[in-house]
Each structure stands twice: as structure tokens, then as C-alpha cells.
Write an enzyme that holds these catalytic residues in place. Sequence first.
Site, PDB file in Angstrom:
ATOM      1  N   GLU A 467      24.619 -28.581   5.784  1.00 21.38           N
ATOM      2  CA  GLU A 467      24.880 -28.189   6.737  1.00 21.38           C
ATOM      3  C   GLU A 467      24.744 -28.946   8.860  1.00 21.38           C
ATOM      4  O   GLU A 467      22.788 -28.032   8.965  1.00 21.38           O
ATOM      5  CB  GLU A 467      24.687 -26.878   6.381  1.00 21.38           C
ATOM      6  CG  GLU A 467      25.978 -26.663   5.895  1.00 21.38           C
ATOM      7  CD  GLU A 467      25.713 -25.055   4.606  1.00 21.38           C
ATOM      8  OE1 GLU A 467      26.941 -24.085   5.309  1.00 21.38           O
ATOM      9  OE2 GLU A 467      23.882 -24.457   4.186  1.00 21.38           O
ATOM     10  N   GLU A 534      30.851 -26.868  -2.357  1.00 27.24           N
ATOM     11  CA  GLU A 534      29.671 -25.590  -2.390  1.00 27.24           C
ATOM     12  C   GLU A 534      31.187 -24.654  -2.947  1.00 27.24           C
ATOM     13  O   GLU A 534      31.592 -24.319  -1.734  1.00 27.24           O
ATOM     14  CB  GLU A 534      29.100 -24.492  -2.026  1.00 27.24           C
ATOM     15  CG  GLU A 534      27.222 -25.420  -1.348  1.00 27.24           C
ATOM     16  CD  GLU A 534      26.628 -24.855  -0.751  1.00 27.24           C
ATOM     17  OE1 GLU A 534      26.877 -23.541  -0.185  1.00 27.24           O
ATOM     18  OE2 GLU A 534      25.822 -25.998  -0.376  1.00 27.24           O
TER      19      GLU A 534
END
Length: 1019
Positions: A467, A534
Site C-alpha cells: 500500500e 489480503e
Amino acid sequence: MTTKSPSIEWLSDPAVFRVNRLDAHSDHRYYRTVEAAKASAPMDMRQSLNGSWKFHYALNAQARPAAFYEESFACDGWSDIQVPGHIQLQGFGSPQYVNTMYPWDGLEDVRPPHIPEHNPVGSYVKTFDLPATMTDWPVYISFQGVESAFYVWLNGAFVGYSEDSFTPAEFDLSPYVRPGANKLAVEVYQRSTGSWLEDQDFWRFSGIFREVYLYTVPKLHVWDLSVRGELDDKYAQGTVKVGLRLGSGGQKSIGGTGPKSAARFELLDAEGRTVAAGLHDVIGSELDIALEAGPVQLWSAEQPYLYKLAISIIGEQGELIEAIVQQVGFRRFEMIDKVMCLNGKRIVFKGVNRHEFNCRTGRAIGEADMLRDIAIMKQNNINAVRTSHYPNQTLWYELCDEYGLYVIDEMNLESHGSWQKMGAVEPSWNVPGNLPEWEPIVMDRAISMLERDKNHPSIIIWSCGNEAYAGEVILNVSNYFRLADPSRLVHYEGVFHNRAYNDTSDMESRMYAKPADIEAYLNESPEKPYISCEYMHAMGNSVGGMHKYTELENKYPMYQGGFIWDFIDQSLMKKNRFGQEYLAYGGDFDDRPTDYSFCGNGIVYADREVTPKMQEVKFLYQDYKLFPNREGVKIVNESLFAGTEHLSLVYRLLLGGREIYRGRTDADVPAQSEAFVPLTLPEGNLAPGEYAIETCLVLKQGTPWASAGHEIAFGQEVFRIESSAEPTVPSGTLRVVEGDVNIGVNGDGWAVLFSKQAKSLVSLRYGGREMIAVPPAPLFWRATTDNDKGYSLGYEAGVWYAASLARNCTGIELRQEEHAATVVFAYEFRTCPGVKVEIAYTVYADGSVRVRTDYTGAAGLPELPILAVSFKTSADYEHTNWYAMGPEENYADRKHGARLGMFERRVKELPSRYLVPQESGNRTGVRRVTLSNPQGLGMTIDASLNPVECNISPYTAFELEHAAHAWELPDAHYTVVTVAGCQMGVGGDDSWGAPVHPEYRIPSNGNLSFAFTLKPHAK
């Protein structure tokens, strides 16, 4: 960079991240003798500096004792602190939990590379005596983890500076160390330019949180070792590729080796037999050889077979200078026809994301924590782990090599708050992006990880971080990984937000994509295989609908699994104002800003006990699928390499949840095959009733991670033998008394009372014992889960909350029959116009009460969270015995891992220990549940023919709804019984907007009915 003038300006300069720090190198162990090396003994050329250090804490640089490193500066009056350990967990400062935003957001207006004025400083001092074994030898120091930037002095002289919290920083102390006492001083800053790159979803700590040690090296030392077990194209013949980088002890950089030397290599199998050997002269400072191993056993997570490579460095007189033993695993990880393959077989990741975490020590974890995590993963069919979002301690990789786990090793990079604000993508000041001034500091982190970890066979993918959006800098990192190590693939999810940098990742990796979105990608002839780096956001009561993801495994070859977020709750042990310990979350330390309980996403509680969610994970991650019937069981072995020879097949026949037969046999099902195994069950006609055939595969022998008999996989088939006899109604006499206010129905040893005033059943007495403490009422509300809150269930469906609290009784009817009497209550609800509920209580002559609920829906209302009847009984009824789906809690969308059987729990054990109190403890498929007091007396709830859902708890839905912590809940005065015809699923695609899948929701405009019977129970 080399300098002798440390500057505080380095903290905000992205160009300065290492000063006098040694180059990164492999994490191999080395010894003075071959015997010590082969025995993996503690390294005799290492001296730990762990333990108590003198310590001073300052809120910022201006308040620090700037000259504390000087030898004349007295630190005797300072506090003590333990190393390794976090500053904020030892009484200095306060921990802070934030997820995506930077911890100073809203407090200080700064942009990269500047850092906040509030920058706590920890000044550490350790006095040590130089070990006799290091006298006249070079001396180095290794800091395995310091957050986030630090300066080092020895005996008043500046040694060096480093950033990157999660890879080792090592320095040469030789010019400054002396015999006898030495003063080591370390100044640690919480904030630095590195902090812009360390915006992970975790608690914000600082300090020396991994081990610190001195070490020395012999006169000729292998500074860096590269060992790779390679396979031929048939995955049968092995070759060990070895690279040595040697240098003289005391040199800061690698130079010539000086006198003539040699290196002896010996490859040993797991039984200690020599497989290959060779002796090679060392010319210059580097040696690269290939050792042919012949036919080899392969390494995989299923069968983690390891060889040992013993390396002896020999001096010109034939003397042993240094001995090294390095574990070697022969495996090949590659892309074949757009599919990731291990040793030629398509791999499916059944993975988790894992933070290093301990509820008392934060990220300063030890071997016991790691061994517990490994055991939990192996016991529950987890085969892969992503080191979210930083390199872990070396020991973790060694354990993954040994026990068998596939690892995505992720570098220490996350800059979430620089490009995503409350979910919106806004990269106007993203770092590192395309900023060339940030590339060296980012690349340094990649190099430090790869060089240290490159010899671990468990690591099959390098990850460029997490991220941090996308850009040239991260693309260059991925190209570095490919160039430096072609034996592994490269992962990065962030290109999803900017496809201009799609080449950064070798696989399509997404977070929290819905199953339908994944299928859409896979149906478009993609160029890359898919993984969910994820998925299944396991916050609180979650992991519903996970089967929708795992069902893709056999439907799409390019779907290759995913990694649950996440493994362990990040909650910290704390005491409330009454001295009670509890697991705390963000905000509990008065930390602001904070993201509160968002740190509680684990399938394991922070104290390392497994949550009920693991029941579903274990089942859906099974490599062995079992499909039993009355003739036998079909076993589908989806393992890549392991057969069933290490497992026994245990099978049971249950009647009404009780075992009536058990058998055990072997099953020979090779990897990637299936077989039907006949079962020997009782012959002859079976008596009427409900049966279950339960089959499971268990370990024949104990392993390092589980004892013999541990269940690896199970499958169950339920069937019913119907009775030819007609059902009978209990016969006998009962007496009905209709008074002005109450309706009483009485019999031998029992009495039931209905109140026209209270508009419900108000008393149920068996043997003089009252079973109703608070009357039954319709319930449409459950205590919102974290996922419910994420998609605003309270806002959307709050009318059902109000309807559960108040109702209008529009009619009461008494109907009498020969052996029964029925009282019907009809209800309407102002907040839900048009909805009608009737609850009919039919009392039979034996004292049993059948409770039937009929719901008539209406258009224009939000979906129902639950349709139930709830009442309270005394807390004395503290024990439960279930015939239901279990043993752990389960829900409409999370019951694949549950099995039908008998189990028992105390009422206080039924609610789950989620960080924030919420709906928990439900069971589906409830045929029967008994509540009893310590004397064994109580009541049974029976729904044998049409099972219901049931929740028994010390707390009402509303008490749970309004408590932020478990300690805010009241003492247990009641046992709360909630019997539901249906309850919506819990969901889990994400926790910030994803609703429960449609098939697990309850439309409000239909007609629904359910029934159960209350009966007396005596032990």
C-alpha cells in the site's frame, strides 16, 4: 557514506539513511569447529547485549541529554529499560494505534521529508566488558531491529547511524573498543524520513525491540553466503549453487583473502549421510561453485525436507578457520503457462498475513511466540504466510524452512497515508512515487531484506512492500529483485491503482476483491495468475462467506489462493481503573488520532488462543476432502506431494449426536488423486433417528507441531431413518384457569402462567423452579458486529432495534383442546408498519410448551438482522449441553467447518472474546440444547424436526450493543436465551462497506415461521 560528525538533520534527509553501517549480508551462522556447526550450537563468536540498559526518555530532541554519550556523562541515576523491548510498553510515553493515516495527522502540518516536532527520543546506555574471546579480534555490533532511526557511540566516539526498523544494522566497533569496560550509547528517535515509509497498520512504538549482540570473525571470514538448491527440468536431480564472499577480519569492505586458502563442502541428507562433497581453492575474495547432489528429496510445505551444507574454510597450513552449516531445500518455484508452480505442480496459497505481535511486548516477540504461531498454522491447514508488512526476525524464516510454510517476504515499505485518505485515492504527494530522491532509501530496504534472507527455501516470493501506491521507484525495486534473484517471483499489489506500472508484479494481486470481481478477472483471459494478498477481513465476528473464495480454487487454474487478514489480533494487555486486565485497542491509551478497534482482525486472539473463526478456516483450507456415505468415503487428495501414508482414517457413526460405532483403517490416496474407501458400519436395520457418519484423517504419529491423533481433515454426512409410528401428543390432564389478568395452565409438578398485562408468557415452573426471569419477546436485532458497523447496519436497519424494544399487543387468544391449551399473542410495531408477529404457546399435559412464531412481513423495510424469540432465566442455569452444529460458534455463512454433534459449555464460555462486544456464540442446526444448574436440573429447548439457531449468553443483545469493552458488561445476573428461526450471516469480504452476501440475508417482506419446545430437564 562515512563521516565523524553526526547531525540531527539526517532525520529529515531522505539521502541519509546509513552512516558507517556495514553492507547487508546473509544470516548464516558460523563456528570455530565443524562439530559445533553441525550441532547448531549457540554461536561462540557472539555475545548478547540483551537485558537491562540505562535509559532516559525525552519528548523531543530539545529535551534530550545531548552529551549523554560522553564518557564523563553520569547515567547512574537514570531509569532502567529492557532490551529488546518497546519504549512505550515500559512506562515511557504511550503506544498509539493508527491504520492508514500518519500518527501526526491533524496535530502537525508536515509533508515529506519533514518530520514532526513531537519526536520522542530514547537515550540508551549499556556498559559491557569486552569478552576475553574477542580480545585481539575485530569486534562488531548488530542491532537486529530499532524503530525508527538511531545513532551509536562507543566510549564517546561516534560509530554510525541507521534507518529501517526491520532489518539489521551492523557497525564495526574495532577502532573504538578496548579491553575491560566499554560505554555503548544509542540515541533512538521515533520519527525520521523512514517514518514516511513505515505507515503500516499497526501500533506505533519506538526503541530497540529486537536483539543486540557483539560478534567477532576469524582472520578469514565468509561475510556473505549464497546457497540455492536447484532442480533439473524433471524435478529429480539436484544441484547446490554456492557463492562465498570472503574477507579478512576487521576489514570494513571485502578485499583480497591474502594467504592461500580453501573451502571444503559436504552436503548431508536429513539422516546425516554425505550426498556430495568437494574441495576448492579460494582465489581472490569470491568463490562460486556448483555441487551435484544427484537424486534428491524435494522441499515443500507439505514435506519440508532439508539437507545440510557443511562448509569448512581451511587455512594455508591446513587448519580449520571457520565452519558453517546452512540448511538447503531443493525446490523450484516458477511460472508455467501463466500459473505459479512449485516443483512443477500448481500451487494454491492457503495463507494468512502475520504481524509479529505479543499482547504484552508488542513486536518484541520471542521463540516461544513463533513456535506457537507455527503450530497453530500447521494444525489448521495454513500453508503460507505473508510477512505483513516488513521483514521478520531471522528465526521466523528458519522455522518456516523447518516446519514447512510458504513465505512471501515483504520489505519494509508502506506509505498508505500519503496517497489514500479515508478510502479515496489521492496520490498528489505520494512517496516514494516517481521521486528519484527517495529511491536510494527504498532500494536500501529491498537490498537489506534480500541479502539477509536469500538462503531460506521457504521464501518463494519477494514483495515490494504494501500500500505505497505505484511508481518508478517501486518498479525499480521489483526489477532489482528479479536481477538479484531469478529463482523467485515478485509481488506488489499497488499496481491495481495505477496500471502504468503493471510490470512491478509477476502476479495479479488484489485486496478485498469480491468473489464476483475475481471471477470477472479470471474470465477475461488474463496474462497473470491471481492471488488475494489480503482477503477475508477477520475483524471481530467475521470470515463469513469464505467458501465463495475457496470454491474458486478448482474452478480456475489461474486462481491461486490468498492470505487472510490477518493472523493475530494486535491488542495490548492493559488494566482498567479497577485493576482488571483486559486486551486494549486504539484509544484506550488516550492515543489520538487513533483507529480504535481496527487492530482486532485476527483469527487468533492476541493472547494466542484460537478464535472460533479458525474452525471455518481449517475446514476450507483442507488439502484432503472427505465425502462419506453409508457405504464408504470418497477421499480427494489435493496435496501436491503428500499422500495419506502418514494418516489414519477414523470414522464414527452417531445417533442423535452420540457415538454408537467407531472404526479405524488406513487409506492409500496419493497426492493429486482420489479414492473410495469402504467403511465397516453396523449391519442390519438401523433404529429410527438422525444419524451422522463422521470421517476424519488424523496423524498416525506426532510431529513437532501436533501430537498423534491430531485431526487434519474431516467430512460428515447426516441422514435420517424415519419411524413408521405416528407422532403422539402427550396425554394426561391439565387444568386451565383464565383469570381477569392471567391465564394459568397447570399439571402434575409443573405450572405455566401467561399475563394479559405483560402480554407474554411470564412463568414456567418445573418442580417449583422458576425458568422465566424476564418474559419472552420478539427480537429482530443482534448486537452489531464490526462488519455490521462497517456497512452501517445501525443506520440502515435501526427500525428493527426499536421494534425489539417495544411492541403493541393487538390480541390474546386462548384455545383449549383435550390434552393441550394454546395461548396466542399477536404483536405489531410502530417503527415497522405492516409487520405482524404471532407467538403461540401450546402447553401439553407433560408440561412441555411448544413455542411457534409466525412473522408476516411488509414491503419497504430494511432486511432483518434476526428473527428470534428471546427471554431470560436465572444465571444459576449456567451449564449448556448442545445437539447442534458446533463445537464452535457458527452462522449461516460460516458453518462449513462446523459438524453435527453433542458438546457442552458453560454459559460464560459461549460469548467469544472479540475486542469489542458484539453478536457471538450462535449455533446453527440446533436440534436440542439443555440449560442446567449445578444440581443438573433445568430446561431443554427442543427443535429436533426443524432445527433452529440459538444463542445462550450472560448478556442481552442490547447490553452487548452498548459496551465498548468486555469489562463494561454487567455481572451475570441472568442467562439470556435467544432462539432464532434465522439470523443473517456475518460477512467478511471487508469491514468497511461490504454487506453480507444476498443468500445469507433475510428479506423483510416475506412470511417466516419457526418453532421449538420447552421441556423440563432433570439429571
